[in-house]
Motif scaffolding. Structure first.
Motif, PDB file in Angstrom:
ATOM      1  N   THR A 203      28.417  46.413  11.341  1.00 46.75           N
ATOM      2  CA  THR A 203      28.576  45.271  10.428  1.00 46.75           C
ATOM      3  C   THR A 203      29.540  44.227  10.994  1.00 46.75           C
ATOM      4  O   THR A 203      29.265  43.024  10.925  1.00 46.75           O
ATOM      5  CB  THR A 203      29.060  45.736   9.045  1.00 46.75           C
ATOM      6  N   SER A 204      30.655  44.668  11.576  1.00 41.61           N
ATOM      7  CA  SER A 204      31.597  43.698  12.145  1.00 41.61           C
ATOM      8  C   SER A 204      30.977  42.978  13.338  1.00 41.61           C
ATOM      9  O   SER A 204      31.219  41.772  13.548  1.00 41.61           O
ATOM     10  CB  SER A 204      32.896  44.388  12.557  1.00 41.61           C
ATOM     11  N   SER A 205      30.150  43.679  14.109  1.00 40.24           N
ATOM     12  CA  SER A 205      29.515  43.056  15.276  1.00 40.24           C
ATOM     13  C   SER A 205      28.443  42.066  14.854  1.00 40.24           C
ATOM     14  O   SER A 205      28.316  40.969  15.438  1.00 40.24           O
ATOM     15  CB  SER A 205      28.900  44.134  16.181  1.00 40.24           C
ATOM     16  N   ILE A 206      27.657  42.419  13.826  1.00 42.46           N
ATOM     17  CA  ILE A 206      26.629  41.497  13.326  1.00 42.46           C
ATOM     18  C   ILE A 206      27.284  40.207  12.832  1.00 42.46           C
ATOM     19  O   ILE A 206      26.780  39.101  13.047  1.00 42.46           O
ATOM     20  CB  ILE A 206      25.818  42.158  12.185  1.00 42.46           C
ATOM     21  N   GLU A 207      28.435  40.342  12.172  1.00 42.37           N
ATOM     22  CA  GLU A 207      29.105  39.186  11.571  1.00 42.37           C
ATOM     23  C   GLU A 207      29.789  38.288  12.588  1.00 42.37           C
ATOM     24  O   GLU A 207      30.095  37.138  12.297  1.00 42.37           O
ATOM     25  CB  GLU A 207      30.125  39.676  10.536  1.00 42.37           C
ATOM     26  N   THR A 208      30.026  38.795  13.823  1.00 35.77           N
ATOM     27  CA  THR A 208      30.779  38.004  14.812  1.00 35.77           C
ATOM     28  C   THR A 208      29.960  37.589  16.029  1.00 35.77           C
ATOM     29  O   THR A 208      30.397  36.725  16.789  1.00 35.77           O
ATOM     30  CB  THR A 208      32.004  38.804  15.302  1.00 35.77           C
ATOM     31  N   CYS A 209      28.800  38.183  16.227  1.00 31.75           N
ATOM     32  CA  CYS A 209      28.030  37.901  17.449  1.00 31.75           C
ATOM     33  C   CYS A 209      27.210  36.617  17.311  1.00 31.75           C
ATOM     34  O   CYS A 209      27.134  36.016  16.231  1.00 31.75           O
ATOM     35  CB  CYS A 209      27.112  39.076  17.776  1.00 31.75           C
TER      36      CYS A 209
ATOM     37  N   ALA B  15      25.766  42.294   5.723  1.00 30.37           N
ATOM     38  CA  ALA B  15      26.065  41.737   7.046  1.00 30.37           C
ATOM     39  C   ALA B  15      24.877  40.925   7.568  1.00 30.37           C
ATOM     40  O   ALA B  15      25.056  39.848   8.163  1.00 30.37           O
ATOM     41  CB  ALA B  15      26.407  42.850   8.029  1.00 30.37           C
ATOM     42  N   LEU B  16      23.674  41.423   7.340  1.00 28.88           N
ATOM     43  CA  LEU B  16      22.479  40.705   7.790  1.00 28.88           C
ATOM     44  C   LEU B  16      22.317  39.382   7.041  1.00 28.88           C
ATOM     45  O   LEU B  16      21.884  38.379   7.613  1.00 28.88           O
ATOM     46  CB  LEU B  16      21.237  41.583   7.607  1.00 28.88           C
ATOM     47  N   LYS B  17      22.671  39.390   5.764  1.00 26.97           N
ATOM     48  CA  LYS B  17      22.587  38.155   4.960  1.00 26.97           C
ATOM     49  C   LYS B  17      23.574  37.116   5.486  1.00 26.97           C
ATOM     50  O   LYS B  17      23.251  35.935   5.617  1.00 26.97           O
ATOM     51  CB  LYS B  17      22.892  38.495   3.496  1.00 26.97           C
TER      52      LYS B  17
ATOM     53  N   ALA C 246      27.941  60.260   2.974  1.00 26.06           N
ATOM     54  CA  ALA C 246      27.277  58.974   3.149  1.00 26.06           C
ATOM     55  C   ALA C 246      27.518  58.017   1.986  1.00 26.06           C
ATOM     56  O   ALA C 246      26.930  56.948   1.948  1.00 26.06           O
ATOM     57  CB  ALA C 246      25.768  59.202   3.337  1.00 26.06           C
ATOM     58  N   THR C 247      28.348  58.399   1.046  1.00 28.95           N
ATOM     59  CA  THR C 247      28.702  57.487  -0.044  1.00 28.95           C
ATOM     60  C   THR C 247      29.307  56.210   0.531  1.00 28.95           C
ATOM     61  O   THR C 247      30.118  56.254   1.449  1.00 28.95           O
ATOM     62  CB  THR C 247      29.689  58.161  -1.008  1.00 28.95           C
ATOM     63  N   HIS C 248      28.911  55.080  -0.028  1.00 28.70           N
ATOM     64  CA  HIS C 248      29.325  53.785   0.514  1.00 28.70           C
ATOM     65  C   HIS C 248      29.791  52.895  -0.636  1.00 28.70           C
ATOM     66  O   HIS C 248      29.108  52.777  -1.650  1.00 28.70           O
ATOM     67  CB  HIS C 248      28.145  53.124   1.231  1.00 28.70           C
ATOM     68  N   ILE C 249      30.964  52.297  -0.481  1.00 25.59           N
ATOM     69  CA  ILE C 249      31.495  51.382  -1.491  1.00 25.59           C
ATOM     70  C   ILE C 249      31.791  50.050  -0.822  1.00 25.59           C
ATOM     71  O   ILE C 249      32.506  49.990   0.169  1.00 25.59           O
ATOM     72  CB  ILE C 249      32.762  51.949  -2.146  1.00 25.59           C
ATOM     73  N   GLN C 250      31.223  49.009  -1.390  1.00 25.31           N
ATOM     74  CA  GLN C 250      31.390  47.678  -0.803  1.00 25.31           C
ATOM     75  C   GLN C 250      31.620  46.671  -1.923  1.00 25.31           C
ATOM     76  O   GLN C 250      30.787  46.527  -2.814  1.00 25.31           O
ATOM     77  CB  GLN C 250      30.135  47.316  -0.007  1.00 25.31           C
ATOM     78  N   MET C 251      32.750  46.025  -1.879  1.00 27.62           N
ATOM     79  CA  MET C 251      33.043  44.953  -2.834  1.00 27.62           C
ATOM     80  C   MET C 251      33.005  43.620  -2.099  1.00 27.62           C
ATOM     81  O   MET C 251      33.489  43.529  -0.972  1.00 27.62           O
ATOM     82  CB  MET C 251      34.431  45.134  -3.446  1.00 27.62           C
ATOM     83  N   ASP C 252      32.440  42.606  -2.730  1.00 30.01           N
ATOM     84  CA  ASP C 252      32.483  41.304  -2.068  1.00 30.01           C
ATOM     85  C   ASP C 252      33.923  40.794  -2.061  1.00 30.01           C
ATOM     86  O   ASP C 252      34.802  41.320  -2.754  1.00 30.01           O
ATOM     87  CB  ASP C 252      31.499  40.313  -2.695  1.00 30.01           C
ATOM     88  N   LYS C 253      34.170  39.792  -1.241  1.00 34.85           N
ATOM     89  CA  LYS C 253      35.550  39.359  -0.980  1.00 34.85           C
ATOM     90  C   LYS C 253      36.262  38.871  -2.238  1.00 34.85           C
ATOM     91  O   LYS C 253      37.449  39.149  -2.445  1.00 34.85           O
ATOM     92  CB  LYS C 253      35.555  38.281   0.103  1.00 34.85           C
ATOM     93  N   ILE C 254      35.542  38.158  -3.086  1.00 34.51           N
ATOM     94  CA  ILE C 254      36.177  37.610  -4.293  1.00 34.51           C
ATOM     95  C   ILE C 254      36.608  38.736  -5.218  1.00 34.51           C
ATOM     96  O   ILE C 254      37.734  38.749  -5.731  1.00 34.51           O
ATOM     97  CB  ILE C 254      35.214  36.644  -5.021  1.00 34.51           C
ATOM     98  N   SER C 255      35.729  39.720  -5.426  1.00 34.46           N
ATOM     99  CA  SER C 255      36.063  40.850  -6.302  1.00 34.46           C
ATOM    100  C   SER C 255      37.233  41.643  -5.749  1.00 34.46           C
ATOM    101  O   SER C 255      38.159  42.021  -6.488  1.00 34.46           O
ATOM    102  CB  SER C 255      34.851  41.776  -6.465  1.00 34.46           C
ATOM    103  N   ALA C 256      37.211  41.920  -4.439  1.00 30.15           N
ATOM    104  CA  ALA C 256      38.284  42.694  -3.823  1.00 30.15           C
ATOM    105  C   ALA C 256      39.618  41.971  -3.958  1.00 30.15           C
ATOM    106  O   ALA C 256      40.639  42.579  -4.315  1.00 30.15           O
ATOM    107  CB  ALA C 256      37.967  42.956  -2.357  1.00 30.15           C
ATOM    108  N   GLU C 257      39.623  40.665  -3.699  1.00 26.59           N
ATOM    109  CA  GLU C 257      40.876  39.900  -3.805  1.00 26.59           C
ATOM    110  C   GLU C 257      41.378  39.851  -5.236  1.00 26.59           C
ATOM    111  O   GLU C 257      42.584  39.954  -5.499  1.00 26.59           O
ATOM    112  CB  GLU C 257      40.648  38.475  -3.270  1.00 26.59           C
ATOM    113  N   ARG C 258      40.453  39.718  -6.180  1.00 23.43           N
ATOM    114  CA  ARG C 258      40.829  39.680  -7.595  1.00 23.43           C
ATOM    115  C   ARG C 258      41.466  40.990  -8.025  1.00 23.43           C
ATOM    116  O   ARG C 258      42.495  41.017  -8.715  1.00 23.43           O
ATOM    117  CB  ARG C 258      39.577  39.396  -8.429  1.00 23.43           C
ATOM    118  N   ILE C 259      40.886  42.092  -7.579  1.00 22.76           N
ATOM    119  CA  ILE C 259      41.395  43.413  -7.952  1.00 22.76           C
ATOM    120  C   ILE C 259      42.734  43.684  -7.282  1.00 22.76           C
ATOM    121  O   ILE C 259      43.667  44.203  -7.907  1.00 22.76           O
ATOM    122  CB  ILE C 259      40.353  44.500  -7.606  1.00 22.76           C
ATOM    123  N   LEU C 260      42.868  43.302  -6.005  1.00 23.44           N
ATOM    124  CA  LEU C 260      44.152  43.488  -5.308  1.00 23.44           C
ATOM    125  C   LEU C 260      45.261  42.689  -5.991  1.00 23.44           C
ATOM    126  O   LEU C 260      46.393  43.171  -6.146  1.00 23.44           O
ATOM    127  CB  LEU C 260      44.015  43.056  -3.846  1.00 23.44           C
TER     128      LEU C 260
END
Length: 936
Positions: free
Chosen positions: A21-27, A48-50, A569-583
């Motif tokens: 995911t980090s490579s897709i987002e930076t390449c 990441a693909l989006k 294989a459990t996966h948790i992903q929060m978008d940036k706005i939600s993560a920042e709001r919660i932090l």
């Protein structure tokens, strides 16, 4: 640039998914060539693909039909991206396709990842995989070879056209049907227990070995409790068995399970129902409604082994008379939740012997439920909940009922997709009006939906559930409020929609659990949580974290790392706005404030339909419940906390008895216990007037596998107040006297125990302490000192569990404390949370395996202590390292230390203080290392 190589494995600290995911987002461009992909893996890459599509990054994806593993649904999803070209290498019987390569193009270099991983959730996150990452110049010979080979395969491959996908999809579905028809027959001898079942059987064997005749197993629905009991029965082979259930519909399944595992054992199997009475069968499976009217036809000693399924019903009158009548050699209770609606405890019915407790995150770790893919999605900006209390349900529901949000939810559902051919979704709403609205709006858009409420009969609910589970029926969604939180089993559910603000971690976990049951062909559950700007959004992080005992720092690290500590294989992903709001909310929230603690308490009370949780054990019975020890930290006893919260004059009157209050304070201060011996003996002496050394040891062995004699003696002497200081002796009643052979109750304790209400509160604190201990530590024996790696300890606890024989209150105030050859190093990594970060301190982690520590200021190299530290291995000195990030995270509440394990001195320099470098015996787990060393 020089070529760089790195091995990527799936571990707690990293996995291939993170790297991709980090490579897709930076390449600038990417190329994938994998033997197969399925939707479980593709879904994890969607975000990441989006972003790559929106950023103008293009890619080529090549996969194959090798072994027919590639999922057509994964191909369809990849094809939706306008920036990705997709081809499929069609294999035949003479030529396979087994590549696993990921190529990323940058300005002046390439990153190539080649190894063992295809695009599946397990390969990307949890399987044992080896992948080598090679970073090299664009004109390097190796990179050019990889590109040329990729292009050669690309030219030989089939475009993923509509026609190709139509044909492949039809072939794939037919193949699945054939595979299901030709399921492999399993001989009973080949069926083996899973990890949960093995742990339960080991603990049941241990309990029976010390003479126990009853036990309880607590495990979530779908974790295999019936198989576990059948394995245990097969192990001990009772002559006669009685299996009792609450609901007749599960009776036949239980009987079939036992028949399968006991095949060839020359046993007869029978049933007791309204229409069938097989009294003479060796193994009888009975529903309680029939058995309660016919149990006296058997003798009290008729059965060697009795199993009570759904044992949370066992305090009901129909069960109680049956349980009281029969006297089996062994009695086992099984339940998904030990909570009773009438608040009666079932623990006493099974002699407080919990053989095993498996909660949600244990089940994920053991792989006995499916993993979930959670996506935290920032809700649309037109909905503002920031001025509302989470209790203002009517207004929240009103604001959520807008068409734009419905379209947004459907758009996100279509983007993230779901496992399986048909979507089978539960949508949890704010109230019934909201649920009705969602069903109506979805139906208007051609998405077949229904809504259910608590007013609907069981028959109505079952009718809609069957429609949802039916692959051919158009129904895709059931919207509801809370009626599916517990006790409803819909194994095929593959999607859960969280459509309201989370106001309780308990409810969140219950709702999440509705979709985690294993089901044929089901690989994972998709969870879409639409996170608004309400003030309690951070409760989502608490629920997902899966750890009841948390602080701000651990929560922040969990969010920043994408909850990397969660298993499999459990996966948790929060978008940036939600993560920042919660932090931001976590930073602002004061978890030890009276306001927050009372909010937690009243929210928990609401979960219990308004019933006051008078006892600590009420919290033990709920996955996701608040930690009641924090209530004790605030008001010294839980009774005092409740008395204040409820303004309860009766409780205040109880606490007016100084003897009762001071005893309750002493017991409460022990929580959470880190050594069980003391409370085990206290528990025994609630019913018995004296206990000998041998009796004490026997009782302890019910809870742990082994105990040193010196620790049993130390516990007996501790209860005799031998290690108390003057202040403690003056404030804590003398409850026990040790004669050197027996520990006896004093007249003070006799007087207290004569009061039945006092007795109940003592039992509650003791049992909560022991059961919570069992949950955290299991039955392992940690020897002397009794330390578990990465557990939290304060200094007084270290004195206790190292069998310190002087006043335990003397264990304080210094960075180095000693008990014989055991040296304890207590380190604050940041001396004061308020001091500027630029201040340099020498106590620090150099790496996960090395720690730098400065001795107390007056320690010289030539002193006895200095020599013992410098030459610790040679002199037999064990150096135990305890660290904490800050002394206080919230004002007035000291943080405990985390036990990092033993270390050996490998370097030293300087005088008064000596600077020491320790090589740690155990590498610090990455999650904890980040938590201790990084500022989030």
């Amino acid at each position: 640039m020089d070529e760089e190589n790195r091995l990527i494995v799936n571990s707690e600290s990293t996995n291939l998914l993170k790297e991709l995911t980090s490579s897709i987002e930076t390449c600038q461009r990417f190329y994938f060539s994998v033997a197969f992909m399925n939707f479980s893996g593709v879904q994890l890459l969607l975000e990441a693909l989006k972003e790559a599509e929106e950023g103008g990054v293009s890619g080529k994806v090549l996969t194959s039909t090798y072994l027919n593993f590639t999922d057509p649904k994964a191909l369809e999803k990849i094809r939706e991206f306008q920036n990705i070209d997709l081809k499929v290498f069609v294999t035949d019987q003479t030529e396979g396709f087994h590549t696993k390569a990921y190529l990323f193009e940058y300005d002046d270099y390439y990153k190539v990842i080649i190894g063992s991983s295809n695009i599946t959730q397990s390969a990307l996150k949890s399987n044992v995989e080896w992948n080598v990452e090679i970073i090299s110049k664009q004109d390097a010979n190796f990179v050019q070879q990889v590109i040329q080979e990729f292009e050669r395969l690309w030219e030989r491959s089939q475009g993923a056209t509509d026609e190709f996908l139509f044909d492949y999809k039809r072939y794939f579905q037919n193949l699945r049907g054939i595979a299901e028809q030709n399921a492999i027959f399993e001989k009973p001898a080949y069926i083996t227990p899973n990890s949960m079942q093995r742990r339960a059987m080991d603990n049941l064997t241990r309990l029976r070995s010390v003479g126990e005749k009853k036990a309880l197993v607590i495990a979530a629905t779908g974790t295999g409790k019936t198989y576990m009991s059948a394995f245990d029965v097969r192990h001990i082979r009772p002559k006669r068995l009685l299996f009792v259930v609450h609901r007749e519909e599960i009776l036949q399944k239980a009987k079939e399970t036992f028949e399968k595992l006991m095949y060839g054992f020359d046993l007869s199997f029978g049933m007791m129902t309204g229409t069938r009475k097989d009294h003479n069968a060796d193994y009888i499976f009975a529903n309680i409604s029939t058995l309660s009217n016919h149990y006296q036809q058997f003798s009290p000693h008729e059965f060697d082994y009795i199993i009570y399924d759904e044992a949370h019903h066992a305090t009901a009158e129909s069960y109680k008379k049956v349980i009281d009548y029969f006297q089996p050699t062994f009695q086992l209770g099984m339940t998904a939740t030990p909570e009773r609606s009438d608040n009666h405890s079932i623990f006493g019915l099974f002699d407080q012997n919990v053989a095993l407790e498996v909660r949600l995150h244990d089940a994920l770790d053991d792989g006995i439920v499916v993993p979930f893919h959670y996506f935290g999605i920032t809700d649309i900006g037109d909905i503002d909940l920031s001025d509302l209390s989470v209790d203002d349900v009517h207004e929240i529901a009103k604001r959520l009922q807008i068409n734009e949000r419905v379209e947004f939810i459907i758009d996100k559902m279509n983007f993230y997709g779901h496992d399986g051919m048909k979507r089978k979704a539960l949508g949890f709403c704010a109230n019934l009006d909201h649920a009705r609205y969602m069903a109506e709006q979805f139906n208007q858009r051609g998405l077949a939906s229904a809504f259910l409420s608590g007013d609907d009969s069981s028959e109505v609910r079952q009718k809609w559930i069957k429609k949802l589970e039916d692959e051919e029926h158009p129904l895709q969604f059931i919207f509801t409020v809370d009626i599916f939180n517990e006790g409803v089993d819909i194994p095929s559910v593959n999607t859960v929609l969280m459509l309201r603000p989370t106001d309780s971690p308990i409810v969140f976990i219950q709702q999440l659990g509705r979709g985690l049951r294993k089901y044929p062909q089901k690989q994972f559950l998709t969870v879409l949580d639409f996170i608004g700007n309400h003030t309690k959004a951070f409760l989502i992080a608490i629920a997902l974290n899966g750890q009841r005992y948390y602080d701000k720092e651990s929560l922040k690290v969990a969010i920043a790392s994408g909850f990397a500590h969660l298993p499999g294989a459990t996966h948790i992903q929060m978008d940036k706005i939600s993560a920042e709001r919660i932090l931001e909310q976590i930073d602002q929230e004061k978890f030890m404030s009276s306001k927050y603690l009372k909010e937690q308490y009243f929210e928990f009370k609401k979960i219990r339909q308004g019933a006051v949780p008078f006892m600590l054990m009420d919290y033990y019975r709920y996955d996701g419940a608040p930690d009641p020890v924090k209530f004790i930290m605030k008001d010294q006893t839980y009774v005092n906390f409740v008395a204040k919260a409820e303004k309860d004059d009766q409780l205040k009157l109880l606490l007016a008895d100084d003897l009762f209050e001071s005893t309750l304070k002493w017991l409460s201060k022990m929580l959470p216990i880190k050594r069980p011996y003391d409370l085990i003996i206290v528990h025994y002496l609630l019913k018995e007037k004296t206990v000998s050394f041998q009796q004490a040891k026997r009782e302890i062995l019910k809870w742990v596998k082994a105990v040193p004699d010196e620790s049993v003696f130390h516990a007996l002497r501790f209860l005799n107040q031998e290690f108390f200081d003057t202040r403690e002796k003056n404030s804590i009643p003398k409850l026990y006297v040790w004669s050197g052979e027996t520990l006896s109750r004093t007249d003070v304790l006799e007087e207290l125990l004569s009061h039945p209400v006092y007795y109940d509160y003592f039992v509650d604190v003791i049992e909560y302490g022991l059961f919570r201990y069992e949950r955290n530590f299991g039955a392992e024996s940690y020897g002397v000192p009794y330390f578990k790696l990465y557990e939290q300890y304060n200094m007084a606890e270290v004195a206790l569990i190292s069998n310190y024989e002087k006043s335990h209150s003397s264990f304080r105030g210094s960075g180095l404390l000693k008990n014989g050859n055991e040296y304890f190093l207590f380190v604050d990594l940041h001396k004061d949370a308020g001091i500027a970060e630029s201040v340099n301190y020498n106590d620090r982690f150099i790496s996960p395996t090395r720690f730098q520590w400065e001795t107390p200021n007056q320690t010289s190299q030539s002193s006895p202590i200095g020599q013992n530290i410098i030459k610790n291995e040679e002199k037999g000195i064990r150096l135990h390292l305890f660290v904490r990030k800050y002394k206080e995270i919230e004002k007035g509440f000291r943080e405990p230390f985390i036990y990092i394990g033993k270390g050996r001195t490998i370097f030293y320099s300087g005088e008064k203080p000596i600077e020491i470098q320790l090589e740690l015996e155990h590498q610090v787990p990455q999650q904890l290392y980040v938590e201790l060393t990084e500022k989030i």
